[in-house]
Design a protein around this motif. Structure first.
Motif, PDB file in Angstrom:
ATOM      1  N   GLN A 286      25.265   0.959 -16.246  1.00 15.84           N
ATOM      2  CA  GLN A 286      25.040   0.051 -17.365  1.00 15.84           C
ATOM      3  C   GLN A 286      23.608   0.124 -17.885  1.00 15.84           C
ATOM      4  OE1 GLN A 286      26.593  -3.943 -16.960  1.00 15.84           O
ATOM      5  NE2 GLN A 286      28.162  -3.273 -15.521  1.00 15.84           N
ATOM      6  N   PHE A 287      22.654   0.338 -16.996  1.00 11.13           N
ATOM      7  CA  PHE A 287      21.265   0.529 -17.394  1.00 11.13           C
ATOM      8  C   PHE A 287      20.511   1.177 -16.249  1.00 11.13           C
ATOM      9  CE2 PHE A 287      21.630  -3.803 -15.790  1.00 11.13           C
ATOM     10  CZ  PHE A 287      20.596  -3.893 -14.890  1.00 11.13           C
ATOM     11  N   GLY A 288      19.195   1.286 -16.375  1.00 10.19           N
ATOM     12  CA  GLY A 288      18.373   2.000 -15.403  1.00 10.19           C
ATOM     13  C   GLY A 288      17.608   3.104 -16.103  1.00 10.19           C
ATOM     14  N   GLU A 289      16.375   3.295 -15.697  1.00 14.32           N
ATOM     15  CA  GLU A 289      15.519   4.297 -16.343  1.00 14.32           C
ATOM     16  C   GLU A 289      14.692   5.004 -15.276  1.00 14.32           C
ATOM     17  OE1 GLU A 289      11.548   4.227 -19.145  1.00 14.32           O
ATOM     18  OE2 GLU A 289      13.140   2.770 -19.581  1.00 14.32           O
ATOM     19  N   ALA A 290      14.760   6.330 -15.256  1.00 15.44           N
ATOM     20  CA  ALA A 290      14.005   7.121 -14.286  1.00 15.44           C
ATOM     21  C   ALA A 290      12.527   7.164 -14.658  1.00 15.44           C
ATOM     22  CB  ALA A 290      14.560   8.533 -14.221  1.00 15.44           C
ATOM     23  N   PRO A 291      11.649   7.427 -13.692  1.00 18.56           N
ATOM     24  CA  PRO A 291      10.240   7.662 -14.021  1.00 18.56           C
ATOM     25  C   PRO A 291      10.106   8.869 -14.948  1.00 18.56           C
ATOM     26  CG  PRO A 291      10.519   7.274 -11.670  1.00 18.56           C
ATOM     27  CD  PRO A 291      11.897   7.430 -12.248  1.00 18.56           C
ATOM     28  N   PRO A 292       9.021   8.943 -15.720  1.00 19.86           N
ATOM     29  CA  PRO A 292       8.885   9.999 -16.738  1.00 19.86           C
ATOM     30  C   PRO A 292       9.040  11.422 -16.211  1.00 19.86           C
ATOM     31  CG  PRO A 292       7.200   8.320 -17.026  1.00 19.86           C
ATOM     32  CD  PRO A 292       7.903   7.989 -15.749  1.00 19.86           C
ATOM     33  N   ASP A 293       8.617  11.691 -14.982  1.00 13.66           N
ATOM     34  CA  ASP A 293       8.625  13.067 -14.476  1.00 13.66           C
ATOM     35  C   ASP A 293       9.846  13.410 -13.629  1.00 13.66           C
ATOM     36  OD1 ASP A 293       6.169  13.499 -15.713  1.00 13.66           O
ATOM     37  OD2 ASP A 293       5.045  12.807 -13.949  1.00 13.66           O
ATOM     38  N   ASP A 294      10.815  12.489 -13.535  1.00 14.58           N
ATOM     39  CA  ASP A 294      11.991  12.736 -12.702  1.00 14.58           C
ATOM     40  C   ASP A 294      13.271  12.509 -13.500  1.00 14.58           C
ATOM     41  OD1 ASP A 294      10.704  13.355 -10.214  1.00 14.58           O
ATOM     42  OD2 ASP A 294      10.225  11.227  -9.994  1.00 14.58           O
ATOM     43  N   ASP A 295      14.358  13.110 -13.039  1.00 17.92           N
ATOM     44  CA  ASP A 295      15.655  12.895 -13.667  1.00 17.92           C
ATOM     45  C   ASP A 295      16.544  11.999 -12.802  1.00 17.92           C
ATOM     46  OD1 ASP A 295      16.229  14.558 -11.571  1.00 17.92           O
ATOM     47  OD2 ASP A 295      17.152  16.150 -12.773  1.00 17.92           O
ATOM     48  N   TYR A 296      15.956  11.348 -11.806  1.00 13.59           N
ATOM     49  CA  TYR A 296      16.681  10.430 -10.942  1.00 13.59           C
ATOM     50  C   TYR A 296      15.834   9.176 -10.733  1.00 13.59           C
ATOM     51  CZ  TYR A 296      13.484  12.011  -7.264  1.00 13.59           C
ATOM     52  OH  TYR A 296      12.359  12.297  -6.530  1.00 13.59           O
ATOM     53  N   LEU A 297      16.485   8.121 -10.296  1.00 11.35           N
ATOM     54  CA  LEU A 297      15.823   6.851 -10.012  1.00 11.35           C
ATOM     55  C   LEU A 297      16.200   6.398  -8.614  1.00 11.35           C
ATOM     56  CD1 LEU A 297      14.297   4.206 -10.969  1.00 11.35           C
ATOM     57  CD2 LEU A 297      16.556   3.361 -11.658  1.00 11.35           C
ATOM     58  N   ILE A 298      15.200   6.163  -7.759  1.00 10.83           N
ATOM     59  CA  ILE A 298      15.443   5.515  -6.464  1.00 10.83           C
ATOM     60  C   ILE A 298      15.675   4.036  -6.742  1.00 10.83           C
ATOM     61  CG2 ILE A 298      14.527   4.959  -4.189  1.00 10.83           C
ATOM     62  CD1 ILE A 298      12.746   7.443  -4.408  1.00 10.83           C
ATOM     63  N   ILE A 299      16.818   3.506  -6.316  1.00  8.60           N
ATOM     64  CA  ILE A 299      17.145   2.115  -6.623  1.00  8.60           C
ATOM     65  C   ILE A 299      16.592   1.185  -5.532  1.00  8.60           C
ATOM     66  CG2 ILE A 299      19.193   2.815  -7.898  1.00  8.60           C
ATOM     67  CD1 ILE A 299      20.853   1.756  -5.489  1.00  8.60           C
ATOM     68  N   GLY A 300      16.838  -0.106  -5.714  1.00  6.61           N
ATOM     69  CA  GLY A 300      16.411  -1.112  -4.744  1.00  6.61           C
ATOM     70  C   GLY A 300      15.093  -1.740  -5.126  1.00  6.61           C
TER      71      GLY A 300
ATOM     72  N   GLY B 284      12.542   0.410  -9.148  1.00  2.00           N
ATOM     73  CA  GLY B 284      13.964   0.474  -8.865  1.00  2.00           C
ATOM     74  C   GLY B 284      14.854   0.132 -10.037  1.00  2.00           C
ATOM     75  N   ILE B 285      14.237  -0.142 -11.206  1.00  2.00           N
ATOM     76  CA  ILE B 285      15.025  -0.563 -12.361  1.00  2.00           C
ATOM     77  C   ILE B 285      14.618   0.204 -13.620  1.00  2.00           C
ATOM     78  CG2 ILE B 285      15.681  -2.505 -13.837  1.00  2.00           C
ATOM     79  CD1 ILE B 285      14.991  -4.366 -11.477  1.00  2.00           C
ATOM     80  N   LYS B 286      13.344   0.160 -13.954  1.00  2.00           N
ATOM     81  CA  LYS B 286      12.897   0.659 -15.255  1.00  2.00           C
ATOM     82  C   LYS B 286      11.603   1.467 -15.121  1.00  2.00           C
ATOM     83  CE  LYS B 286      11.791  -1.144 -19.903  1.00  2.00           C
ATOM     84  NZ  LYS B 286      10.377  -0.767 -20.093  1.00  2.00           N
ATOM     85  N   GLY B 287      11.725   2.783 -15.084  1.00  2.00           N
ATOM     86  CA  GLY B 287      10.565   3.660 -15.179  1.00  2.00           C
ATOM     87  C   GLY B 287       9.769   3.863 -13.912  1.00  2.00           C
ATOM     88  N   ARG B 288      10.139   3.249 -12.800  1.00  2.00           N
ATOM     89  CA  ARG B 288       9.461   3.437 -11.516  1.00  2.00           C
ATOM     90  C   ARG B 288      10.500   3.466 -10.397  1.00  2.00           C
ATOM     91  NH1 ARG B 288       3.768   2.366 -11.033  1.00  2.00           N
ATOM     92  NH2 ARG B 288       2.901   1.704 -13.052  1.00  2.00           N
ATOM     93  N   HIS B 289      10.254   4.319  -9.411  1.00  2.00           N
ATOM     94  CA  HIS B 289      11.161   4.378  -8.274  1.00  2.00           C
ATOM     95  C   HIS B 289      11.130   3.073  -7.484  1.00  2.00           C
ATOM     96  CE1 HIS B 289      12.414   8.417  -8.864  1.00  2.00           C
ATOM     97  NE2 HIS B 289      11.225   8.966  -8.670  1.00  2.00           N
ATOM     98  N   GLY B 290      12.291   2.762  -6.899  1.00  2.00           N
ATOM     99  CA  GLY B 290      12.417   1.563  -6.095  1.00  2.00           C
ATOM    100  C   GLY B 290      12.153   1.821  -4.626  1.00  2.00           C
ATOM    101  N   PHE B 291      12.753   1.006  -3.778  1.00  2.00           N
ATOM    102  CA  PHE B 291      12.381   0.943  -2.367  1.00  2.00           C
ATOM    103  C   PHE B 291      13.466   1.381  -1.402  1.00  2.00           C
ATOM    104  CE2 PHE B 291      10.227  -2.618  -4.645  1.00  2.00           C
ATOM    105  CZ  PHE B 291       8.966  -2.037  -4.691  1.00  2.00           C
ATOM    106  N   LEU B 292      14.617   1.816  -1.914  1.00  2.00           N
ATOM    107  CA  LEU B 292      15.689   2.228  -1.006  1.00  2.00           C
ATOM    108  C   LEU B 292      15.432   3.658  -0.541  1.00  2.00           C
ATOM    109  CD1 LEU B 292      18.060   0.921   0.312  1.00  2.00           C
ATOM    110  CD2 LEU B 292      19.508   1.639  -1.580  1.00  2.00           C
ATOM    111  N   ALA B 293      14.313   3.796   0.156  1.00  6.84           N
ATOM    112  CA  ALA B 293      13.827   5.081   0.668  1.00  6.84           C
ATOM    113  C   ALA B 293      13.031   4.804   1.930  1.00  6.84           C
ATOM    114  CB  ALA B 293      12.958   5.788  -0.375  1.00  6.84           C
TER     115      ALA B 293
END
Length: 358
Positions: free
Chosen positions: A49-63, A118-127
């Motif tokens: 439904q939404f979510g935005e990866a950091p500028p240099d990645d094509d994936y987003l770490i959620i959490g 973990g939501i918009k433009g920055r990786h989250g903490f599920l790592a």
């Protein structure tokens, strides 16, 4: 390191994978993640439904709800040392910044260029690890370590109640009774904080009876099953004039019902996020009349800044002292990283899911 990632806006793309270890830079802190709480926002990101990866990645770490331990400190930091337990603040100010972000009120960003871990433009903490500036880390005492994972959702409630008090300072007003719509984590925490304010609390939830009603009634609150009552003037007549309504379901019809039910000079705080696709008819003229003639206020709130996290630490200590074990009972599902998807399975006996990293 291992992490749970999504390809933003692609439903069903959530997966466990290996990602590069974070690189510690001058002035930053390396944190080993111990626990991550998962909520409806994470579910919606997994659904695409939404979510935005950091500028240099094509994936987003959620959490975005985290509890971790400081592993290393690069350079001089204020008040943090290896071994400290920390919770990370979610939102980051925009780079311009707007006047609110510049004042530390990044939860009130004006131009929308904020980022969120973990939501918009920055990786989250599920790592396994993350790096962060100490400015966005809140140290938590050992006494609340077992329940500190609840600090992020509690911070949202801290902000909501702070805003209720600020808004209602416009008049001579004393809240005596509150209705909390929804007995999920946000709703339960809202009811607990309102009880600490010596306000009579009534929970209203779609679950008949079970863990939610037990948790609510353990604080002295009343629990109302939605199958037996509707949110209406009749409910208010039964329990007494309602000064505060906290809507924590995201079910928009309830929000409109709350506007009608709340007493003159009352306030309705919307914390639930609706899907945006539901259409319904509302008695607009009647609600407009009620709002104007009865001096009612409706406002929405989301996210929080540093002072709300710090206030949450103080209240976690107070709640643990007053109702020992209550907050731990809210955590009804603990899962390993490999089983993260089960966090979103619904059941009447479930409140909060936690992924244990260590």
């Amino acid at each position: 390191m291992k992490a749970i990632v999504v390809t933003p806006m692609q439903p069903g793309s959530g997966r466990l994978t290996e990602v590069p270890d974070p690189q510690l830079r001058e002035g930053e802190v390396l944190v080993r993640v111990h626990e991550v709480g998962l909520d409806g926002t994470d579910a919606e990101i997994l659904e695409g439904q939404f979510g935005e990866a950091p500028p240099d990645d094509d994936y987003l770490i959620i959490g975005h709800e985290s509890l971790g331990r400081v592993e290393n400190v690069m350079g001089s930091t204020t008040g943090l040392s290896p071994g400290d337990r920390v919770v990370a603040i979610v939102r980051r100010p925009d780079p311009v910044p707007c006047r609110n972000c510049a004042a530390g009120e990044w939860d009130m960003c004006l131009n929308g260029r904020y980022t969120e871990r973990g939501i918009k433009g920055r990786h989250g903490f599920l790592a396994e690890f993350y790096t962060e500036s100490p400015d966005f880390l809140v140290k938590v005492p050992a006494e609340i370590d077992p329940v500190a994972i609840l600090l992020e959702p509690l911070s949202i409630v801290e902000k909501a109640i702070e805003q209720i008090k600020r808004i209602q300072s416009r008049l001579v007003w004393k809240a005596e009774r509150a209705v909390v719509l929804g007995a999920g984590p946000i709703g339960l925490l809202a009811g607990i904080l309102l009880t600490l304010e010596d306000i009579e609390v009534h929970f209203y939830d779609a679950t008949e009876r079970g863990i939610k009603s037990d948790l609510a009634e353990a604080t002295g609150a009343n629990y109302i099953w939605a199958g037996e009552r509707k949110v209406s003037h009749e409910l208010a007549d039964e329990i007494g004039a309602v000064d505060i309504v906290v809507e924590a379901t995201g079910y928009s019809p309830l929000a409109f019902d709350a506007m009608d039910m709340v007493a003159p000079n009352g306030v309705v705080c919307l914390t639930g996020v609706s899907g945006g696709s539901r259409k319904l008819e509302v008695p607009a003229d009647h609600l407009n009349l009620e709002m104007v003639l009865s001096n009612k206020v409706v406002f929405g709130t989301v996210n929080a800044n540093r002072r709300h996290f710090e206030s949450g630490v103080r209240h976690l200590l107070e709640i643990e002292a007053r109702w020992p074990g209550l907050l731990s009972r809210m955590i009804t599902r603990r899962l390993p990283l490999t089983d993260f998807a089960r966090a979103f399975e619904r059941s009447p006996d479930h409140v909060k899911s936690i992924v244990e990293m260590a």
